[in-house]
Write a protein that holds these residues in place. Structure first.
Motif, short mmCIF file in Angstrom:
data_model
loop_
_atom_site.label_atom_id
_atom_site.label_comp_id
_atom_site.label_asym_id
_atom_site.label_seq_id
_atom_site.Cartn_x
_atom_site.Cartn_y
_atom_site.Cartn_z
N ILE A 107 0.66 -1.20 0.01
CA ILE A 107 -0.01 -0.05 -0.01
C ILE A 107 0.92 1.39 -0.09
CG2 ILE A 107 -1.76 1.20 1.42
CD1 ILE A 107 -2.79 -1.31 2.28
N GLU A 108 1.83 1.33 0.83
CA GLU A 108 2.89 2.41 1.09
C GLU A 108 3.55 2.52 -0.30
OE1 GLU A 108 4.73 1.99 4.66
OE2 GLU A 108 2.65 2.55 5.70
N ALA A 109 3.95 1.45 -1.09
CA ALA A 109 5.00 1.44 -2.04
C ALA A 109 4.31 1.91 -3.33
CB ALA A 109 5.80 0.19 -2.22
N ARG A 110 2.96 2.32 -3.49
CA ARG A 110 2.14 2.27 -4.54
C ARG A 110 2.68 3.03 -5.78
NH1 ARG A 110 -1.56 5.42 -7.46
NH2 ARG A 110 -3.25 4.19 -8.29
N GLU A 111 3.49 4.35 -5.26
CA GLU A 111 4.04 5.17 -6.09
C GLU A 111 5.76 5.02 -6.28
OE1 GLU A 111 2.23 7.20 -7.99
OE2 GLU A 111 0.24 6.68 -6.86
N SER A 112 5.91 3.95 -5.80
CA SER A 112 7.44 3.76 -5.88
C SER A 112 8.16 3.66 -7.09
CB SER A 112 7.87 2.38 -5.11
OG SER A 112 9.13 1.86 -5.39
N PRO A 113 9.14 4.23 -7.22
CA PRO A 113 9.76 4.21 -8.70
C PRO A 113 10.33 2.91 -9.09
CG PRO A 113 11.40 5.07 -7.10
CD PRO A 113 10.04 4.90 -6.36
N HIS A 114 10.13 1.79 -8.31
CA HIS A 114 10.70 0.41 -8.28
C HIS A 114 9.80 -0.34 -9.30
CE1 HIS A 114 12.86 -3.27 -7.75
NE2 HIS A 114 11.76 -3.93 -7.20
N TRP A 115 8.61 0.21 -9.27
CA TRP A 115 7.74 -0.68 -10.48
C TRP A 115 8.11 -0.32 -11.76
CZ3 TRP A 115 4.87 -3.51 -8.12
CH2 TRP A 115 4.01 -3.40 -6.86
N GLU A 116 8.99 0.80 -12.14
CA GLU A 116 9.30 1.12 -13.33
C GLU A 116 10.59 0.12 -13.78
OE1 GLU A 116 8.30 2.97 -15.81
OE2 GLU A 116 6.78 4.10 -14.94
N ASP A 117 11.46 -0.13 -12.69
CA ASP A 117 12.35 -1.20 -12.73
C ASP A 117 11.83 -2.46 -13.00
OD1 ASP A 117 15.40 -1.76 -12.38
OD2 ASP A 117 14.45 -3.17 -10.93
N VAL A 118 10.88 -2.81 -12.38
CA VAL A 118 10.38 -4.28 -12.54
C VAL A 118 9.63 -4.44 -14.01
CG1 VAL A 118 8.74 -6.00 -11.72
CG2 VAL A 118 9.97 -4.49 -10.27
N ALA A 119 9.22 -3.33 -14.29
CA ALA A 119 8.47 -3.36 -15.68
C ALA A 119 9.36 -3.55 -16.93
CB ALA A 119 7.58 -2.29 -15.92
N SER A 120 10.65 -2.78 -16.69
CA SER A 120 11.80 -2.94 -17.51
C SER A 120 12.00 -4.27 -17.69
CB SER A 120 12.80 -2.26 -17.05
OG SER A 120 13.65 -2.62 -16.03
N ARG A 121 12.08 -5.39 -16.99
CA ARG A 121 12.17 -6.80 -17.15
C ARG A 121 11.10 -7.50 -17.51
NH1 ARG A 121 13.71 -7.65 -11.62
NH2 ARG A 121 13.43 -5.44 -10.91
N CYS A 122 9.93 -7.31 -17.10
CA CYS A 122 8.64 -7.96 -17.26
C CYS A 122 8.06 -7.94 -18.69
CB CYS A 122 7.25 -7.24 -16.37
SG CYS A 122 5.84 -8.18 -16.63
N LEU A 123 7.82 -8.97 -19.27
CA LEU A 123 7.22 -9.16 -20.57
C LEU A 123 5.66 -8.87 -20.72
CD1 LEU A 123 9.45 -11.92 -22.31
CD2 LEU A 123 10.05 -9.52 -22.04
N THR A 124 5.23 -8.79 -19.56
CA THR A 124 3.59 -8.71 -19.44
C THR A 124 2.87 -9.89 -20.35
OG1 THR A 124 3.15 -7.11 -21.40
CG2 THR A 124 3.62 -6.22 -19.12
N CYS A 125 3.72 -10.98 -20.05
CA CYS A 125 3.31 -12.48 -21.07
C CYS A 125 2.08 -12.77 -20.39
CB CYS A 125 4.66 -13.15 -21.12
SG CYS A 125 5.15 -13.97 -19.77
N GLY A 126 2.01 -12.93 -18.82
CA GLY A 126 0.95 -13.42 -18.29
C GLY A 126 1.43 -14.85 -17.91
N ASN A 127 2.69 -15.28 -18.20
CA ASN A 127 3.11 -16.71 -17.61
C ASN A 127 2.84 -16.75 -16.13
OD1 ASN A 127 3.88 -17.67 -20.01
ND2 ASN A 127 5.82 -18.26 -19.32
#
Length: 382
Positions: free
Chosen positions: A254-274
């Protein structure tokens, strides 16, 4: 669990099955009309499929797993349950990946798919047993239960297996879902490898389990056997390959909702849904209507969906969650945080499948540790 009425039965004294007893157990389930499914070796993986006998179980096979990696290996013993989670969960038998809801043609409305098999699930580890419990709460515990799920779940017979050898990606101890199987089973086995052939300490969890067990040759377990089996399971809790930070994960996200780390994860995530496809608790579906070439017959089908799909949040103005970071954030926050508000528990059972089957090796435990570290939470230590 909401679809059974005998799961509160006290566990009886443990007994022991040998290899012959395990074969007879599978045979007895088939004789009573169950479609028996369990782990078996196919396509260079340990997969869940229908068993014709206990010979189909993966005797002497284990797996080596790592982020984005899964590989079979030969064991130096004849264990049949000495492996961690494979690419499938038991969800596929209770919550179908694709099912026909109805059809309509010139002759009127067709019925949905025919009668479902009465399943016996053999070899359900603690994490997956907890996953079935989560699906029970989600799909059959509310005011509007899913009739097709209840119809498959209610008659199912569950043979659980206490885990004595967790894999490198397992973290069920962190999620309090294993390695011991606590409830929701008809029979629970602990595989023991003291001799040439494995033996199985068996506990009953329901009247149906006691009835099946009575038809299979067994002997009473000695105190030393019971204590040894319990010690093996307890030791497995301290041998997990992964762990979650020891902190309030719900509050952390909840407190990490606006964390810049989401961008870092997304740079590796293919959003493939596996991750959502292999997860034992993800339950989202979509419906589609199809017609034949003549346009005279139409059908409605329901199939698994993923919150990583761009169209998952499609409304008249377009998708609500258009970016990769927003979709990954939704999945992880729902799984570990808002699931508590909806269903009273976490949506993660610590099986590690999402780590193994992520093409880029994103590790949910590492990402949560990063969020804890960024928040200055001491729970990320250890």
């Amino acid at each position: 669990m909401p679809v059974r009425d005998d799961d509160s039965m006290a566990t009886s004294d443990a007994v022991v099955l040998d290899g012959t007893g395990l074969h007879r157990l599978v045979e007895e389930l088939g004789r009573r009309g169950y479609t028996v499914v369990g782990p078996t070796l196919r396509d260079n993986a340990i997969v869940l499929a229908e068993l014709t006998s206990a010979d189909d179980l993966p005797r002497g096979w284990g797996v080596d797993v790592a982020p984005g990696s899964y590989q079979l290996r030969r064991r130096d013993d004849s264990a049949v349950f000495g492996h961690s989670s494979g690419p499938q969960s038991w969800k596929q038998f209770l919550h179908r990946p694709r099912q026909k809801l109805w059809g309509c043609g010139a002759d009127g409305v067709d019925a949905a798919d025919g009668p479902e098999p009465r399943y016996a699930l053999v070899g359900v580890h603690g994490c997956d047993l907890a996953g079935i419990g989560v699906l029970d709460r989600v799909l059959s515990g509310g005011a509007h239960p899913d009739g097709s799920y209840v119809g498959r779940r209610a008659p199912a017979f569950v043979i659980a297996v206490n885990c004595t050898e967790p894999g490198r990606l397992c973290f069920c101890a962190s999620m309090d879902t294993g390695p011991a199987c606590r409830s929701g089973y008809d029979l629970a086995l602990t595989e023991r490898l003291d001799g040439q052939e494995p033996s199985y300490l068996v506990e009953t969890g329901s009247a149906a389990g006691a009835d099946i067990l009575a038809a299979v040759p067994h002997r009473a377990a000695g105190p030393a056997e019971t204590e040894s089996a319990a010690a093996q399971v307890a030791a497995a809790a301290h041998a997990m390959g992964r762990h979650m930070p020891e902190t309030d994960l719900r509050r952390l996200l909840i407190e990490a909702r606006e964390s810049p780390h989401w961008e870092d994860v997304a740079s590796r995530c293919l959003t493939c849904g596996n991750c959502t496809m292999v997860c034992p608790t993800c339950f989202c579906t979509s419906t589609t209507e199809v017609t034949d070439l003549t346009g005279e017959h139409a059908e409605r089908w329901m199939e698994w969906a993923s919150c990583f799909e761009l169209d998952f949040t499609l409304v008249h103005e377009g998708p609500v969650r258009q970016s990769g970071p927003s979709r990954y954030r939704h999945w992880l926050t729902h799984k570990l945080s808002s699931w508590h508000d909806q269903f009273g528990s976490s949506g993660c059972v610590g099986c590690g499948r999402c780590i193994a089957w992520c093409p880029t090796g994103i590790d949910i435990t590492e990402e949560m540790a990063t969020f804890a570290r960024l928040a200055g939470d001491p729970g990320d230590q250890g």
